[in-house]
Design a protein around this motif. Structure first.
Motif, PDB file in Angstrom:
ATOM      1  N   ARG A  67       0.833  -1.201   0.000  1.00  0.00           N
ATOM      2  CA  ARG A  67       0.000   0.000   0.000  1.00  0.00           C
ATOM      3  C   ARG A  67       0.870   1.253   0.000  1.00  0.00           C
ATOM      4  O   ARG A  67       1.850   1.338   0.742  1.00  0.00           O
ATOM      5  CB  ARG A  67      -0.904   0.033   1.235  1.00  0.00           C
ATOM      6  CG  ARG A  67      -1.955  -1.065   1.310  1.00  0.00           C
ATOM      7  CD  ARG A  67      -3.067  -0.827   0.307  1.00  0.00           C
ATOM      8  NE  ARG A  67      -4.101  -1.842   0.390  1.00  0.00           N
ATOM      9  CZ  ARG A  67      -4.093  -2.980  -0.303  1.00  0.00           C
ATOM     10  NH1 ARG A  67      -3.082  -3.236  -1.121  1.00  0.00           N
ATOM     11  NH2 ARG A  67      -5.072  -3.850  -0.191  1.00  0.00           N
ATOM     12  N   TYR A  68       0.506   2.236  -0.856  1.00  0.00           N
ATOM     13  CA  TYR A  68       1.078   3.570  -0.714  1.00  0.00           C
ATOM     14  C   TYR A  68       0.447   4.180   0.541  1.00  0.00           C
ATOM     15  O   TYR A  68      -0.776   4.214   0.666  1.00  0.00           O
ATOM     16  CB  TYR A  68       0.685   4.469  -1.886  1.00  0.00           C
ATOM     17  CG  TYR A  68       1.270   4.171  -3.236  1.00  0.00           C
ATOM     18  CD1 TYR A  68       2.455   4.787  -3.651  1.00  0.00           C
ATOM     19  CD2 TYR A  68       0.599   3.353  -4.146  1.00  0.00           C
ATOM     20  CE1 TYR A  68       2.967   4.566  -4.922  1.00  0.00           C
ATOM     21  CE2 TYR A  68       1.106   3.130  -5.421  1.00  0.00           C
ATOM     22  CZ  TYR A  68       2.289   3.736  -5.802  1.00  0.00           C
ATOM     23  OH  TYR A  68       2.791   3.525  -7.062  1.00  0.00           O
ATOM     24  N   VAL A  69       1.269   4.702   1.437  1.00  0.00           N
ATOM     25  CA  VAL A  69       0.699   5.324   2.629  1.00  0.00           C
ATOM     26  C   VAL A  69       1.139   6.776   2.812  1.00  0.00           C
ATOM     27  O   VAL A  69       0.443   7.549   3.477  1.00  0.00           O
ATOM     28  CB  VAL A  69       1.026   4.519   3.903  1.00  0.00           C
ATOM     29  CG1 VAL A  69       0.319   3.171   3.876  1.00  0.00           C
ATOM     30  CG2 VAL A  69       2.529   4.345   4.101  1.00  0.00           C
ATOM     31  N   GLY A  70       2.287   7.167   2.268  1.00  0.00           N
ATOM     32  CA  GLY A  70       2.763   8.530   2.469  1.00  0.00           C
ATOM     33  C   GLY A  70       3.668   8.996   1.346  1.00  0.00           C
ATOM     34  O   GLY A  70       4.089   8.203   0.505  1.00  0.00           O
ATOM     35  N   ALA A  71       3.955  10.295   1.335  1.00  0.00           N
ATOM     36  CA  ALA A  71       4.801  10.867   0.285  1.00  0.00           C
ATOM     37  C   ALA A  71       5.585  12.052   0.822  1.00  0.00           C
ATOM     38  O   ALA A  71       5.180  12.707   1.785  1.00  0.00           O
ATOM     39  CB  ALA A  71       3.951  11.308  -0.902  1.00  0.00           C
ATOM     40  N   PRO A  85      12.979  20.760   1.633  1.00  0.00           N
ATOM     41  CA  PRO A  85      12.282  20.340   2.847  1.00  0.00           C
ATOM     42  C   PRO A  85      11.305  19.211   2.507  1.00  0.00           C
ATOM     43  O   PRO A  85      10.570  19.298   1.526  1.00  0.00           O
ATOM     44  CB  PRO A  85      11.556  21.612   3.299  1.00  0.00           C
ATOM     45  CG  PRO A  85      12.424  22.722   2.770  1.00  0.00           C
ATOM     46  CD  PRO A  85      12.929  22.226   1.447  1.00  0.00           C
ATOM     47  N   SER A  86      11.302  18.160   3.327  1.00  0.00           N
ATOM     48  CA  SER A  86      10.558  16.951   2.962  1.00  0.00           C
ATOM     49  C   SER A  86       9.697  16.414   4.101  1.00  0.00           C
ATOM     50  O   SER A  86       9.925  15.325   4.622  1.00  0.00           O
ATOM     51  CB  SER A  86      11.541  15.874   2.485  1.00  0.00           C
ATOM     52  OG  SER A  86      12.257  16.311   1.352  1.00  0.00           O
ATOM     53  N   PRO A  87       8.660  17.189   4.507  1.00  0.00           N
ATOM     54  CA  PRO A  87       7.711  16.652   5.480  1.00  0.00           C
ATOM     55  C   PRO A  87       6.946  15.489   4.863  1.00  0.00           C
ATOM     56  O   PRO A  87       6.865  15.359   3.639  1.00  0.00           O
ATOM     57  CB  PRO A  87       6.784  17.845   5.757  1.00  0.00           C
ATOM     58  CG  PRO A  87       6.838  18.646   4.489  1.00  0.00           C
ATOM     59  CD  PRO A  87       8.260  18.520   4.014  1.00  0.00           C
ATOM     60  N   VAL A  88       6.396  14.647   5.704  1.00  0.00           N
ATOM     61  CA  VAL A  88       5.732  13.432   5.229  1.00  0.00           C
ATOM     62  C   VAL A  88       4.246  13.475   5.577  1.00  0.00           C
ATOM     63  O   VAL A  88       3.872  13.822   6.704  1.00  0.00           O
ATOM     64  CB  VAL A  88       6.371  12.181   5.855  1.00  0.00           C
ATOM     65  CG1 VAL A  88       5.717  10.914   5.319  1.00  0.00           C
ATOM     66  CG2 VAL A  88       7.877  12.163   5.570  1.00  0.00           C
ATOM     67  N   ALA A  89       3.414  13.116   4.619  1.00  0.00           N
ATOM     68  CA  ALA A  89       1.965  13.097   4.817  1.00  0.00           C
ATOM     69  C   ALA A  89       1.345  12.085   3.874  1.00  0.00           C
ATOM     70  O   ALA A  89       2.001  11.629   2.919  1.00  0.00           O
ATOM     71  CB  ALA A  89       1.378  14.491   4.560  1.00  0.00           C
ATOM     72  N   PRO A  90       0.091  11.698   4.112  1.00  0.00           N
ATOM     73  CA  PRO A  90      -0.590  10.804   3.180  1.00  0.00           C
ATOM     74  C   PRO A  90      -0.650  11.397   1.776  1.00  0.00           C
ATOM     75  O   PRO A  90      -0.523  12.613   1.585  1.00  0.00           O
ATOM     76  CB  PRO A  90      -1.993  10.679   3.787  1.00  0.00           C
ATOM     77  CG  PRO A  90      -1.795  10.958   5.242  1.00  0.00           C
ATOM     78  CD  PRO A  90      -0.723  12.004   5.300  1.00  0.00           C
ATOM     79  N   LEU A  91      -0.845  10.560   0.794  1.00  0.00           N
ATOM     80  CA  LEU A  91      -0.897  11.008  -0.596  1.00  0.00           C
ATOM     81  C   LEU A  91      -2.115  11.895  -0.834  1.00  0.00           C
ATOM     82  O   LEU A  91      -3.224  11.581  -0.382  1.00  0.00           O
ATOM     83  CB  LEU A  91      -0.968   9.823  -1.564  1.00  0.00           C
ATOM     84  CG  LEU A  91       0.347   9.149  -1.945  1.00  0.00           C
ATOM     85  CD1 LEU A  91       0.961   8.407  -0.763  1.00  0.00           C
ATOM     86  CD2 LEU A  91       0.134   8.195  -3.106  1.00  0.00           C
ATOM     87  N   THR A  92      -1.910  12.985  -1.539  1.00  0.00           N
ATOM     88  CA  THR A  92      -3.015  13.823  -1.987  1.00  0.00           C
ATOM     89  C   THR A  92      -3.510  13.312  -3.338  1.00  0.00           C
ATOM     90  O   THR A  92      -2.800  12.566  -4.030  1.00  0.00           O
ATOM     91  CB  THR A  92      -2.554  15.273  -2.157  1.00  0.00           C
ATOM     92  OG1 THR A  92      -1.547  15.317  -3.194  1.00  0.00           O
ATOM     93  CG2 THR A  92      -1.969  15.836  -0.864  1.00  0.00           C
ATOM     94  N   PRO A  93      -4.708  13.703  -3.760  1.00  0.00           N
ATOM     95  CA  PRO A  93      -5.168  13.321  -5.097  1.00  0.00           C
ATOM     96  C   PRO A  93      -4.216  13.764  -6.200  1.00  0.00           C
ATOM     97  O   PRO A  93      -4.031  13.052  -7.186  1.00  0.00           O
ATOM     98  CB  PRO A  93      -6.528  14.020  -5.205  1.00  0.00           C
ATOM     99  CG  PRO A  93      -7.018  14.105  -3.796  1.00  0.00           C
ATOM    100  CD  PRO A  93      -5.771  14.380  -2.982  1.00  0.00           C
TER     101      PRO A  93
END
Length: 338
Positions: free
Chosen positions: A110-114, A282-290
């Motif tokens: 599963r893709y969970v973050g980007a 800068p590379s914060p991590v969050a769930p994938l956006t559309p």
């Protein structure tokens, strides 16, 4: 065009930060009281700056005191995702292409973050004396790359931009260490590669950069997880993303100390580490956006169009949706999810 791209990148990074903050609110309180998984096996590469910082600082071991946290290093994304798909890992980071090849092969993940895109962190290299001056000059040339890696998509886009067909080049599929050896002895004419291998080669042998990902590939980085981790332990993913984003902030504000931690772990020289993290945004991590999901679909479609994967895939089918994902996406994009 460049102004538009810069604006788009700034907006996308803002979306990631906003989504991470909003999701944190949604999963606060009772969610954090849920039990963590018994073990978290994390796959990473030398280029996974945020993960390397976490490993060196022991941050996850503190956040998951009752879980067995294990770290496994891989030379590239395809090998990492193979381990993830067979149950040897719960979590890992790769570039854009490995998940496409894994999904096309029916692998379970599963893709969970980007993280935000890093187009300057990958490049196509040639020797200083090489007659190759433009992308069109790649015609008829042998080009080293890791099959199914982010460099694969970079080269695909470069060939396309040059007006060439994929059959006009000869791809030589090699892992990074073997590819560098082939490049140095002249067995290949060019090499498509990412940091920190790119930075190390720059400093060691001063190749000429034929092209970077700018204008070709966003060179996105994705966090992937086992289905069990994503479905049974969403709160664990929230903790992971919190700590990864904190690690990124540490890299930005403590560059010297972060470079030393990365060097101590990887064995890379400090000059190499500074070179590759200075071109890392800068590379914060969050769930994938559309929007990121749609961009990744374009990567998948490009490989499918050339017959480089066995079947077409729909990226969204394996994108994990965290609690409140729709609401977060709408807030982060100003009410739209285009």
């Amino acid at each position: 065009m460049s102004v538009f791209i810069n604006h788009f990148e700034q907006r996308r990074r803002a979306v990631l930060v906003t989504a991470a903050a909003a999701w944190g609110l949604l999963l606060s309180g009772a969610a954090f009281a849920q039990a963590a998984p018994a073990q978290i096996r994390i796959g990473f590469q030398k280029s996974a700056v945020n993960l390397v910082i976490l490993k060196q600082q022991g941050a996850l071991e503190k956040r998951f005191p009752n879980a067995r946290v294990q770290w496994v290093e891989f030379p590239a994304g395809p090998q990492l995702l193979e381990a993830l798909s067979v149950g040897s890992l719960e979590f890992g980071l790769t570039g854009d292409s490995p998940p496409v090849f894994a999904q096309a092969a029916g692998k379970e993940l599963r893709y969970v973050g980007a993280e935000p895109s890093k187009p300057r962190s990958s490049a196509i290299l040639v020797k200083q004396e090489a007659p190759i001056r433009t992308l069109a000059d790649l015609k008829g040339r042998k080009i080293a790359l890791q099959k199914g890696s982010s460099a694969h998509y970079l080269l695909l886009r470069a060939v396309e931009k040059a007006g060439l067909a994929w059959s006009d080049i000869t791809p030589i599929y090699l892992p990074p260490s073997d590819a560098r050896a082939a490049f140095e002895r002249g067995s290949v004419d060019a090499w498509a590669i990412w940091d920190p291998y790119y930075a190390a080669t720059e400093l060691d042998i001063a190749p000429r950069v034929l092209a970077t990902g700018e204008g070709l590939s966003g060179n996105n980085s994705f966090y992937l997880a086992s289905t069990a981790l994503a479905e049974k332990h969403p709160q664990a993913l929230q903790v992971l993303f919190e700590e990864l984003t904190r690690a990124d902030a540490y890299v930005q504000s403590h560059r010297k100390e972060a470079a030393q931690l990365i060097s101590d772990f990887s064995g890379l020289g400090l000059a190499t580490v500074h070179r590759f993290i200075e071109r890392r945004p800068p590379s914060p991590v969050a769930p994938l956006t559309p929007a990121i999901t749609a961009e990744q679909q374009r990567v998948a479609d490009a490989f499918a169009a050339l017959g480089l994967i066995p079947r077409q895939v729909k990226v969204a089918e394996i994108v994990w949706q965290p609690p409140g994902a729709t609401k977060v996406a709408q807030q982060a994009t100003g009410g739209t999810t285009r």
